[in-house]
Design a protein around this motif. Structure first.
Motif, PDB file in Angstrom:
ATOM      1  N   SER A   1      -5.425   2.400   0.072  1.00  0.00           N
ATOM      2  CA  SER A   1      -6.733   1.737   0.067  1.00  0.00           C
ATOM      3  C   SER A   1      -6.586   0.238   0.301  1.00  0.00           C
ATOM      4  CB  SER A   1      -7.460   2.003  -1.251  1.00  0.00           C
ATOM      5  OG  SER A   1      -6.745   1.473  -2.349  1.00  0.00           O
TER       6      SER A   1
ATOM      7  N   HIS B   1      -6.215  -0.154   3.898  1.00  0.00           N
ATOM      8  CA  HIS B   1      -7.447   0.236   4.579  1.00  0.00           C
ATOM      9  C   HIS B   1      -8.407  -0.946   4.626  1.00  0.00           C
ATOM     10  CE1 HIS B   1     -11.073   2.387   5.712  1.00  0.00           C
ATOM     11  NE2 HIS B   1     -11.669   1.934   4.612  1.00  0.00           N
TER      12      HIS B   1
ATOM     13  N   THR C   1     -13.789  -0.042  -4.682  1.00  0.00           N
ATOM     14  CA  THR C   1     -12.343  -0.256  -4.579  1.00  0.00           C
ATOM     15  C   THR C   1     -12.012  -1.630  -4.009  1.00  0.00           C
ATOM     16  OG1 THR C   1     -12.027   2.112  -4.246  1.00  0.00           O
ATOM     17  CG2 THR C   1     -10.197   0.673  -3.654  1.00  0.00           C
ATOM     18  N   ARG C   2     -12.691  -2.026  -2.950  1.00  0.00           N
ATOM     19  CA  ARG C   2     -12.389  -3.322  -2.339  1.00  0.00           C
ATOM     20  C   ARG C   2     -12.637  -4.458  -3.332  1.00  0.00           C
ATOM     21  NH1 ARG C   2     -14.090  -7.816   0.257  1.00  0.00           N
ATOM     22  NH2 ARG C   2     -12.931  -8.399   2.165  1.00  0.00           N
TER      23      ARG C   2
ATOM     24  N   ALA D   1     -16.216   4.171  -0.561  1.00  0.00           N
ATOM     25  CA  ALA D   1     -15.202   3.696  -1.511  1.00  0.00           C
ATOM     26  C   ALA D   1     -15.376   2.224  -1.818  1.00  0.00           C
ATOM     27  CB  ALA D   1     -13.802   3.942  -0.933  1.00  0.00           C
ATOM     28  N   GLN D   2     -15.910   1.478  -0.818  1.00  0.00           N
ATOM     29  CA  GLN D   2     -16.037   0.039  -0.995  1.00  0.00           C
ATOM     30  C   GLN D   2     -17.267  -0.323  -1.801  1.00  0.00           C
ATOM     31  OE1 GLN D   2     -16.170  -2.063   2.681  1.00  0.00           O
ATOM     32  NE2 GLN D   2     -16.617  -4.027   1.757  1.00  0.00           N
TER      33      GLN D   2
ATOM     34  N   ALA E   1      -6.348   1.374  -7.836  1.00  0.00           N
ATOM     35  CA  ALA E   1      -6.454   1.676  -6.412  1.00  0.00           C
ATOM     36  C   ALA E   1      -5.133   2.268  -5.937  1.00  0.00           C
ATOM     37  CB  ALA E   1      -6.802   0.404  -5.634  1.00  0.00           C
ATOM     38  N   THR E   2      -4.988   2.401  -4.640  1.00  0.00           N
ATOM     39  CA  THR E   2      -3.754   2.907  -4.044  1.00  0.00           C
ATOM     40  C   THR E   2      -3.293   1.946  -2.958  1.00  0.00           C
ATOM     41  OG1 THR E   2      -4.914   4.149  -2.313  1.00  0.00           O
ATOM     42  CG2 THR E   2      -4.523   5.289  -4.434  1.00  0.00           C
TER      43      THR E   2
END
Length: 208
Positions: free
Chosen positions: A58, A61, A23-24, A8-9, A54-55
């Motif tokens: 996340s 996270h 995402t990050r 995801a990152q 994003a959420t």
């Protein structure tokens, strides 16, 4: 501590072959942009997450410390982004006086192109964190020091003695910060261009 890289990152490749931020990175870039415009307190987490696509899950996270940890990462991102502008301007001419004038022209062009919104990436956040959010304040202070070091390196390379070069670097960054803010408020390139002209004259007086 930041989370380790994950699927995801990491950046992904779109159908057109371009690289899309993970995402990050989206969270950090979005936080940097929103904080640049409105500061830390005026950047709601829900808006940040929504605009970063994003959420909340996340966000926590990648940044277990929540909004403040993300904000520190965003300041570091803004630091590097502005440093790149400084490098481009300072590298445009071997003469430091002319390079500073070229830098202010570059900053004026970028500010006007953003409709006078994208000034210094950390000023709004820096002012509201004084005495309240030590980690965030330290990240902002680090940014100013890094920018001063870039200017000092240019001046030292031109032969200006170290004490004078470092003092001039502090003066240059402080002048540019004030000129950018004034340019934003007045919606005019003039404060930056005048700052560049006079900084150039000041540096020329010390140049070997």
């Amino acid at each position: 501590m930041a989370a380790t890289a994950s699927a995801a990152q990491r950046a992904t490749t779109t159908k057109t072959g371009t690289t899309a931020p993970g995402t990050r990175e989206r969270l950090v870039r979005t936080a940097s942009r929103l904080m640049q415009h409105g500061g830390y307190e005026n950047t709601p987490v829900k808006q940040l997450v929504r605009e970063a696509e994003a959420t909340l899950g996340s966000l926590y996270h990648f940044f277990p410390g929540g909004k403040q940890e993300l904000a520190v990462a965003a300041v570091h991102f803004g630091n590097e982004e502005f440093a790149e502008q400084l490098r481009t301007g300072l590298d445009s001419d071997p003469d430091p006086a002319r390079a500073l004038e070229a830098l202010t022209l570059l900053l004026a062009d970028a500010l006007e192109a953003s409709d006078w919104r994208d000034g210094c990436p950390v000023t709004a956040t820096a002012l509201e964190t004084i005495g309240r959010l030590p980690e965030l304040q330290a990240a902002c202070a680090r940014a100013f020091v890094d920018w001063q070091e870039l200017v000092a390196a240019k001046l030292l390379a031109s032969g200006i003695p170290e004490p004078e070069a470092r003092g001039l670097a502090v003066t240059a960054i402080a002048t540019l910060e004030g000129a950018e803010m004034t340019a934003q408020v007045t919606r005019s390139r003039t404060p930056l261009l005048l700052a560049g002209r006079h900084l150039g004259r000041l540096v020329a007086a010390y140049a070997v």
